[in-house]
Design an enzyme around this catalytic site. Sequence first.
Site, PDB file in Angstrom:
ATOM      1  N   ARG A  21       0.836  -1.216   0.000  1.00  0.00           N
ATOM      2  CA  ARG A  21       0.000   0.000   0.000  1.00  0.00           C
ATOM      3  C   ARG A  21       0.863   1.254   0.000  1.00  0.00           C
ATOM      4  O   ARG A  21       0.563   2.220  -0.702  1.00  0.00           O
ATOM      5  CB  ARG A  21      -0.939   0.025   1.205  1.00  0.00           C
ATOM      6  N   ASN A  40      -6.041  -2.694   2.495  1.00  0.00           N
ATOM      7  CA  ASN A  40      -5.971  -4.145   2.634  1.00  0.00           C
ATOM      8  C   ASN A  40      -7.380  -4.698   2.798  1.00  0.00           C
ATOM      9  O   ASN A  40      -8.165  -4.174   3.585  1.00  0.00           O
ATOM     10  CB  ASN A  40      -5.143  -4.535   3.869  1.00  0.00           C
TER      11      ASN A  40
END
Length: 93
Positions: A21, A40
């Site tokens: 990320r 996520n």
Amino acid sequence: MNEDVRVTAWVRGRVQGVGFRWFARANALRIGALVGFALNLEDGRVQVVAEGPKDHCEQLLEWLRTGDTPGRVDGVTEIWATPRGGYDGFAIR
């Protein structure tokens, strides 16, 4: 014409717990003119939502598919849509 678009991508593989990320956000900022987030998901995938010029979204999608990403990307599924707005920068959620 390079209109603004929204792309939502679901990245599968070993993409959680490896800084994926953070790297997605860093690449969105490097490409520029993109807002959105990386998140996520409970099933192990990472969802990346980006809004901005179409060619910029395409660059980010290309990086997700073939770039030097952390972990291992087994595949990316995406959908294109009209921007919804409401994002302030590119966030990690």
